[in-house]
Design an enzyme around this catalytic site. Structure first.
Site, PDB file in Angstrom:
ATOM      1  N   PHE A  86     -27.078  26.004   6.596  1.00 49.43           N
ATOM      2  CA  PHE A  86     -27.016  24.596   6.978  1.00 49.43           C
ATOM      3  C   PHE A  86     -28.386  23.934   6.870  1.00 49.43           C
ATOM      4  O   PHE A  86     -28.947  23.509   7.878  1.00 49.43           O
ATOM      5  CB  PHE A  86     -26.447  24.423   8.387  1.00 49.43           C
ATOM      6  CG  PHE A  86     -25.049  24.922   8.540  1.00 49.43           C
ATOM      7  CD1 PHE A  86     -24.044  24.481   7.701  1.00 49.43           C
ATOM      8  CD2 PHE A  86     -24.726  25.843   9.515  1.00 49.43           C
ATOM      9  CE1 PHE A  86     -22.744  24.939   7.836  1.00 49.43           C
ATOM     10  CE2 PHE A  86     -23.430  26.316   9.661  1.00 49.43           C
ATOM     11  CZ  PHE A  86     -22.443  25.860   8.818  1.00 49.43           C
ATOM     12  N   LEU A 133     -29.292  21.138   6.157  1.00 49.35           N
ATOM     13  CA  LEU A 133     -29.326  19.793   6.738  1.00 49.35           C
ATOM     14  C   LEU A 133     -28.664  19.759   8.111  1.00 49.35           C
ATOM     15  O   LEU A 133     -28.367  18.692   8.622  1.00 49.35           O
ATOM     16  CB  LEU A 133     -28.639  18.780   5.805  1.00 49.35           C
ATOM     17  CG  LEU A 133     -29.505  18.277   4.654  1.00 49.35           C
ATOM     18  CD1 LEU A 133     -28.729  17.305   3.791  1.00 49.35           C
ATOM     19  CD2 LEU A 133     -30.757  17.590   5.183  1.00 49.35           C
ATOM     20  N   GLY A 134     -28.423  20.913   8.703  1.00 50.40           N
ATOM     21  CA  GLY A 134     -27.748  20.952   9.995  1.00 50.40           C
ATOM     22  C   GLY A 134     -28.440  20.120  11.050  1.00 50.40           C
ATOM     23  O   GLY A 134     -27.810  19.545  11.928  1.00 50.40           O
ATOM     24  N   GLY A 135     -29.772  20.047  10.962  1.00 47.72           N
ATOM     25  CA  GLY A 135     -30.515  19.270  11.944  1.00 47.72           C
ATOM     26  C   GLY A 135     -30.304  17.786  11.822  1.00 47.72           C
ATOM     27  O   GLY A 135     -30.723  17.025  12.696  1.00 47.72           O
ATOM     28  N   PHE A 136     -29.677  17.347  10.748  1.00 53.97           N
ATOM     29  CA  PHE A 136     -29.482  15.915  10.540  1.00 53.97           C
ATOM     30  C   PHE A 136     -28.041  15.491  10.768  1.00 53.97           C
ATOM     31  O   PHE A 136     -27.609  14.448  10.304  1.00 53.97           O
ATOM     32  CB  PHE A 136     -29.952  15.530   9.131  1.00 53.97           C
ATOM     33  CG  PHE A 136     -31.377  15.905   8.909  1.00 53.97           C
ATOM     34  CD1 PHE A 136     -32.394  15.183   9.504  1.00 53.97           C
ATOM     35  CD2 PHE A 136     -31.709  17.009   8.162  1.00 53.97           C
ATOM     36  CE1 PHE A 136     -33.714  15.540   9.332  1.00 53.97           C
ATOM     37  CE2 PHE A 136     -33.029  17.381   7.979  1.00 53.97           C
ATOM     38  CZ  PHE A 136     -34.030  16.646   8.571  1.00 53.97           C
ATOM     39  N   THR A 137     -27.291  16.331  11.448  1.00 55.36           N
ATOM     40  CA  THR A 137     -25.941  15.953  11.842  1.00 55.36           C
ATOM     41  C   THR A 137     -25.793  16.247  13.326  1.00 55.36           C
ATOM     42  O   THR A 137     -25.754  17.391  13.703  1.00 55.36           O
ATOM     43  CB  THR A 137     -24.895  16.769  11.049  1.00 55.36           C
ATOM     44  OG1 THR A 137     -25.187  16.661   9.665  1.00 55.36           O
ATOM     45  CG2 THR A 137     -23.500  16.258  11.277  1.00 55.36           C
ATOM     46  N   PRO A 138     -25.727  15.258  14.188  1.00 54.88           N
ATOM     47  CA  PRO A 138     -25.627  13.821  13.886  1.00 54.88           C
ATOM     48  C   PRO A 138     -26.979  13.111  13.710  1.00 54.88           C
ATOM     49  O   PRO A 138     -27.013  11.912  13.437  1.00 54.88           O
ATOM     50  CB  PRO A 138     -24.902  13.279  15.117  1.00 54.88           C
ATOM     51  CG  PRO A 138     -25.406  14.147  16.224  1.00 54.88           C
ATOM     52  CD  PRO A 138     -25.564  15.518  15.623  1.00 54.88           C
ATOM     53  N   LEU A 139     -28.108  13.839  13.882  1.00 52.02           N
ATOM     54  CA  LEU A 139     -29.413  13.202  13.730  1.00 52.02           C
ATOM     55  C   LEU A 139     -29.593  12.667  12.315  1.00 52.02           C
ATOM     56  O   LEU A 139     -29.452  13.394  11.352  1.00 52.02           O
ATOM     57  CB  LEU A 139     -30.521  14.210  14.044  1.00 52.02           C
ATOM     58  CG  LEU A 139     -31.942  13.758  13.725  1.00 52.02           C
ATOM     59  CD1 LEU A 139     -32.347  12.641  14.654  1.00 52.02           C
ATOM     60  CD2 LEU A 139     -32.914  14.930  13.834  1.00 52.02           C
ATOM     61  N   TYR A 143     -14.246  33.649   5.849  1.00 51.74           N
ATOM     62  CA  TYR A 143     -14.051  32.287   5.343  1.00 51.74           C
ATOM     63  C   TYR A 143     -12.624  32.205   4.819  1.00 51.74           C
ATOM     64  O   TYR A 143     -12.279  32.821   3.810  1.00 51.74           O
ATOM     65  CB  TYR A 143     -15.027  31.972   4.208  1.00 51.74           C
ATOM     66  CG  TYR A 143     -16.483  31.954   4.604  1.00 51.74           C
ATOM     67  CD1 TYR A 143     -16.880  31.863   5.934  1.00 51.74           C
ATOM     68  CD2 TYR A 143     -17.479  32.014   3.630  1.00 51.74           C
ATOM     69  CE1 TYR A 143     -18.224  31.833   6.285  1.00 51.74           C
ATOM     70  CE2 TYR A 143     -18.826  31.978   3.968  1.00 51.74           C
ATOM     71  CZ  TYR A 143     -19.183  31.892   5.288  1.00 51.74           C
ATOM     72  OH  TYR A 143     -20.530  31.870   5.623  1.00 51.74           O
TER      73      TYR A 143
END
EC number: 1.1.1.65
Length: 290
Positions: free
Chosen positions: A212, A214-220, A61
């Site tokens: 992540f 919330l990874g499933g909500f980008t772009p969803l 990183y």
């Protein structure tokens, strides 16, 4: 009892299930220095003030930047703090993410983490597997690479070892070589491919650390999640984190942020209790996404 009062044994230390991921402390794209180093240091110190005792990081990183900020902000480290890092990747000059999987690269990465964190031994090191396109788990033997990490553990440079971005087959392969204490994979309300793996690891007392969340909500964008959050007076991120905490007792969270305000919001997710009806509604997201 609130969720964030729960703990789980990671290696030899008991950690609170709601931790902190340091990835966003580097510059844009997790590359270069942050816009404001003082703010990054403040976020880390506030995390510990809020009770965090599990920080996830990596020397790629930045590269090196995030670990150097952690050292500046928190060294000498509290006895109860567990710092988990990962090896197996490097950054290109164009900020690309590249495999760094040879024995020499893995050994160098451990020494880089030790130096930049200011430690003599690392609490936990995850082997980040980048086979296939590197963006998700792909089958292939990791025996030779994992053995390098196991040897570094035997040398006393690493206390405990884990895996990241792996398949259940690779988890089983690694466990024949050495004990693992955690698996770090992508998992969230909408992306639930690891359901069976999480349950199997829970049975064996091994932590599962979703990245992540919330990874499933980008772009969803999930209107169901937004509606549930609104009904509870919470943010979608808080609900997604609370769902993970209630999904299985071996799940440890490492939500990342470079903002003190967002950090406090994330930590407050540990106080959120989701009813059976709410959980059923949230479970429908994965079915619809699939």
């Amino acid at each position: 009892m609130s969720n964030n009062s729960g703990t789980f044994t990671l290696g030899t230390k008991s950690v609170k299930r709601l931790g902190y991921g340091a990835m966003q402390l580097a510059g844009p794209g997790v590359f270069g220095p942050p816009k404001d180093r003082h703010v990054a240091i403040t976020v880390l110190r506030e995390a510990l003030a809020l009770g965090v005792n599990h920080i996830d990081t990596s020397d790629f990183y930045g590269p090196h930047v995030t670990n150097q900020i952690i050292r500046e902000a928190l060294h000498p480290y509290p006895d109860d703090l567990t710092i988990v890092t990962k090896i197996g990747a490097r950054r290109g000059k164009d900020a690309s993410w590249l495999p760094a999987f040879s024995p020499e690269e893995l050994k160098q990465a451990v020494h880089d983490n030790l130096r930049n964190l200011g430690l003599d031994v690392l609490d936990v090191v995850n082997l980040r597997v980048m086979l296939g396109d590197g963006h998700g788990p792909a089958e292939g033997s990791i025996e030779a690479n994992f053995t390098v990490l196991a040897e570094l553990q035997q040398q006393g440079l690493v206390k405990h070892i884990g895996l990241s971005n792996v398949t259940p087959t690779q988890v089983a392969e690694a466990r024949k070589i050495a004990e693992i204490v955690c698996v770090q994979n992508e998992y969230n309300i909408a992306h639930r491919a690891d359901d069976a793996l999480i349950d199997a690891l829970a049975h064996d007392g091994i932590a599962y650390v979703p990245f992540f969340p919330l990874g499933g909500f980008t772009p969803l964008q999930s209107s169901t999640l937004s509606d549930v959050a609104a009904s509870l007076g919470a943010t979608p991120m808080q609900v997604a984190l609370a769902w993970l905490l209630q999904r299985s007792p071996n799940i440890l969270l490492i939500p990342g942020t470079s903002s003190v305000g967002h950090l406090r919001e994330n930590m407050a997710a540990g106080e959120l209790s989701l009813s059976g009806d709410v959980l059923a509604t949230l479970d429908s997201i994965a079915k619809n996404a699939g």
